[in-house]
Design a protein around this motif. Structure first.
Motif, PDB file in Angstrom:
ATOM      1  N   THR A 154       0.822  -1.217   0.000  1.00 47.36           N
ATOM      2  CA  THR A 154       0.000   0.000   0.000  1.00 47.36           C
ATOM      3  C   THR A 154       0.851   1.260   0.000  1.00 47.36           C
ATOM      4  OG1 THR A 154      -1.707  -1.183   1.262  1.00 47.36           O
ATOM      5  CG2 THR A 154      -1.833   1.206   1.278  1.00 47.36           C
ATOM      6  N   LEU A 157       3.847   3.426  -5.034  1.00 46.20           N
ATOM      7  CA  LEU A 157       3.205   3.304  -6.348  1.00 46.20           C
ATOM      8  C   LEU A 157       3.392   1.914  -6.942  1.00 46.20           C
ATOM      9  CD1 LEU A 157       3.363   5.981  -9.143  1.00 46.20           C
ATOM     10  CD2 LEU A 157       3.732   3.594  -9.691  1.00 46.20           C
ATOM     11  N   ASP A 160       1.664  -2.391  -5.083  1.00 39.44           N
ATOM     12  CA  ASP A 160       0.478  -3.195  -5.332  1.00 39.44           C
ATOM     13  C   ASP A 160      -0.065  -2.801  -6.703  1.00 39.44           C
ATOM     14  OD1 ASP A 160      -1.385  -5.085  -4.768  1.00 39.44           O
ATOM     15  OD2 ASP A 160      -2.223  -4.120  -3.000  1.00 39.44           O
ATOM     16  N   ASN A 163      -2.341   0.205  -7.263  1.00 35.44           N
ATOM     17  CA  ASN A 163      -1.745   1.532  -7.109  1.00 35.44           C
ATOM     18  C   ASN A 163      -1.229   2.082  -8.439  1.00 35.44           C
ATOM     19  OD1 ASN A 163      -2.252   1.008  -4.458  1.00 35.44           O
ATOM     20  ND2 ASN A 163      -0.161   1.242  -3.724  1.00 35.44           N
ATOM     21  N   ALA A 167      -2.418   5.553  -9.958  1.00 36.24           N
ATOM     22  CA  ALA A 167      -1.432   6.593 -10.265  1.00 36.24           C
ATOM     23  C   ALA A 167      -1.551   7.060 -11.706  1.00 36.24           C
ATOM     24  CB  ALA A 167      -0.026   6.066  -9.997  1.00 36.24           C
ATOM     25  N   PHE A 177       2.661   8.854  -3.184  1.00 28.47           N
ATOM     26  CA  PHE A 177       2.279   7.678  -2.394  1.00 28.47           C
ATOM     27  C   PHE A 177       3.092   7.598  -1.109  1.00 28.47           C
ATOM     28  CE2 PHE A 177       0.129   6.390  -6.216  1.00 28.47           C
ATOM     29  CZ  PHE A 177      -0.865   5.520  -5.793  1.00 28.47           C
ATOM     30  N   TRP A 365      -8.878   9.354  -4.154  1.00 26.66           N
ATOM     31  CA  TRP A 365      -7.948   8.380  -4.728  1.00 26.66           C
ATOM     32  C   TRP A 365      -7.253   7.586  -3.624  1.00 26.66           C
ATOM     33  CZ3 TRP A 365      -8.729   7.092  -9.427  1.00 26.66           C
ATOM     34  CH2 TRP A 365      -9.141   8.026 -10.383  1.00 26.66           C
ATOM     35  N   TRP A 366      -6.869   8.263  -2.547  1.00 25.32           N
ATOM     36  CA  TRP A 366      -6.238   7.547  -1.435  1.00 25.32           C
ATOM     37  C   TRP A 366      -7.231   6.584  -0.788  1.00 25.32           C
ATOM     38  CZ3 TRP A 366      -1.899   8.203  -3.127  1.00 25.32           C
ATOM     39  CH2 TRP A 366      -1.304   9.445  -3.395  1.00 25.32           C
ATOM     40  N   ALA A 369      -7.427   3.534  -3.022  1.00 28.49           N
ATOM     41  CA  ALA A 369      -6.217   2.717  -2.903  1.00 28.49           C
ATOM     42  C   ALA A 369      -6.213   1.923  -1.594  1.00 28.49           C
ATOM     43  CB  ALA A 369      -4.972   3.594  -2.989  1.00 28.49           C
ATOM     44  N   ASP A 373      -6.453  -2.123  -1.596  1.00 24.44           N
ATOM     45  CA  ASP A 373      -5.247  -2.824  -1.151  1.00 24.44           C
ATOM     46  C   ASP A 373      -5.485  -3.611   0.134  1.00 24.44           C
ATOM     47  OD1 ASP A 373      -4.029  -1.684  -3.315  1.00 24.44           O
ATOM     48  OD2 ASP A 373      -2.902  -0.186  -2.184  1.00 24.44           O
TER      49      ASP A 373
END
Length: 432
Positions: A154, A157, A160, A163, A167, A177, A365-366, A369, A373
């Motif tokens: 996690t 970039l 995983d 990611n 990105a 990241f 976006w976070w 992710a 993940d």
């Protein structure tokens, strides 16, 4: 696709999932049978299954695994993994709890620098040897390493595969990241270490005689072929550099892995047939079947409908949207492999970000992710690393059942997702 195809695809997928959970039929047979049914009912077709980037087999994942399996197969012949196993046990004074903590931390750090699938391919053989030497059950150690690989991945970039997709779509960099997710990953690894002490406490059986035997060993004597080891490590270093330099070189990790595998076979004296015998072919077949089944859900609009429903729930509320996206992604990624899930959600998230005025801190976006993940830890098929390790364990007669993995995975996922929800709320809303 019409509603008939959608419902038929759901029935096929749910039926396959139930069979995988029940373990009455081997999961490879279920995945390939489910893929065949998806094609037979017209939920997907040959063009979509074999050539579509959005709903077909992800050949980048397949060939990344194939390339790294070949490299690992060559390295196994050098005695490197025996060396690392003895070294790790001696550094941990042969105490099982310390050994697990060391392997968890190593796996998490390596998964951030490489990717989680490559890491478990390298760490799993070491773990099996460590457990054999200490007469310990391998399943708890391998399971803990899978959790660590998904958490450690996690942080960066390249850690995983989801990611990389995020990105690319959001225009995020490697340093983005590191800044936003790496601090949280450290907290989550510490949390995992504490959970492992509780979840696997009955597995920490200390055998003084075996410990004494290992402490008396000289790890250098485990190296069988120094020349091949040097060749393998040089190629592995080049492959790792290729992974890290992906933003500059623009070579997909699968290309790097295949080039490395080809180079290593070319420069070494190993027999090609011997190396190919080490490849986890059933695991690759399972992935292919799983991708086709999920592709059927995508092509019939099932995944899209779920994603759009989630977008409707989020609306224009950035805080509620972020927390919903994180939690919802964690749930869905535990059921559907997180790579196709993120590929489907990425354009929807992009629209949400646009509708909210750009969301300068990229919080949505976070959230995506983190949910994808960490949710991958929930079940045995939630992430690529999970499937790979279960395949390795089965091949080495240390099988891990779906429920054995999932009963711990749900605990780890719940704990890490709750901490992540708190982190998102504090960093992006409460303290801004």
């Amino acid at each position: 696709m019409n509603d008939w195809h959608s419902w038929a695809a759901i029935v096929v997928f749910v039926g396959a999932y139930v069979l995988i959970i029940s373990e009455k039929i081997h999961r490879v047979a279920v995945a390939l049978g489910g893929a065949g049914l998806m094609l037979a009912i017209g939920a997907t077709d040959d063009v979509s299954a074999f050539y579509s980037q959005d709903s077909g087999i992800d050949w980048n994942v397949i060939f990344l695994l194939l390339g790294m399996m070949v490299i690992v197969g060559v390295l196994k012949k050098t005695g490197m993994f025996e060396y690392l196993a003895i070294w790790a046990v001696k550094r941990a004074r042969a105490r099982p709890s310390r050994v697990m903590a060391m392997l968890v931390v190593i796996t998490a750090v390596a998964s951030a620098l490489l990717d989680n699938v490559t890491t478990v391919l390298l760490i799993a053989p070491v773990t099996l040897l460590v457990c054999e030497r200490l007469a310990l059950p391998a399943a708890p150690f391998l399971t803990a390493e899978v959790f660590a690989s998904n958490i450690g991945g996690t942080a960066t970039l390249v850690g995983d595969p989801p990611n990389i997709i995020i990105a690319s779509r959001a225009g995020l960099t490697f340093n983005d990241f590191l800044d936003h997710l790496a601090p949280l990953a450290v907290v989550l690894v510490i949390t995992l270490l504490l959970l492992c002490r509780v979840m696997f406490r009955t597995s920490f059986r200390y055998d003084g005689d075996r410990a004494a035997e290992i402490m008396a060993l000289e790890e250098r004597e485990a190296i069988k072929d120094p020349r091949l080891l040097v060749q393998g490590l040089i190629v592995l270093t080049l492959v790792v550099a290729g992974f890290v330099l992906h933003p500059v070189l623009h070579y997909e990790p699968s290309i790097v892995a295949l080039l490395g595998a080809g180079l290593l076979i070319a420069v070494s004296a190993v027999e090609t047939n011997d190396v190919l015998a080490e490849v986890e072919w059933p695991t690759l077949a399972f992935f292919a079947g799983l991708f086709v089944m999920i592709g059927g859900l995508i092509d019939t609009g099932v995944v899209g409908k779920i994603s759009h429903y989630l977008a409707d729930v989020i609306g224009g509320n950035e805080l509620g949207g972020s927390l919903t996206l994180l939690g919802g992604s964690a749930v869905l990624s535990g059921i559907v492999d997180n790579i196709p899930y993120v590929a489907t959600m990425a354009p929807i998230t992009s629209d949400l970000v646009h509708n909210m005025g750009g969301s300068g801190d990229h919080v949505l976006w976070w959230a995506l992710a983190l949910g994808a993940d960490l949710g991958g830890n929930a079940t045995a098929i939630g992430a690529s690393a999970n499937v790979v390790v279960l395949g390795i364990a089965e091949r080495n007669r240390q099988p891990i059942s779906f429920w054995e993995f999932t009963k711990y995975g749900l605990i780890v996922t719940a704990a890490t997702v709750v901490i992540s929800l708190a982190y998102v709320w504090l960093r992006y809303f409460a303290l801004t």
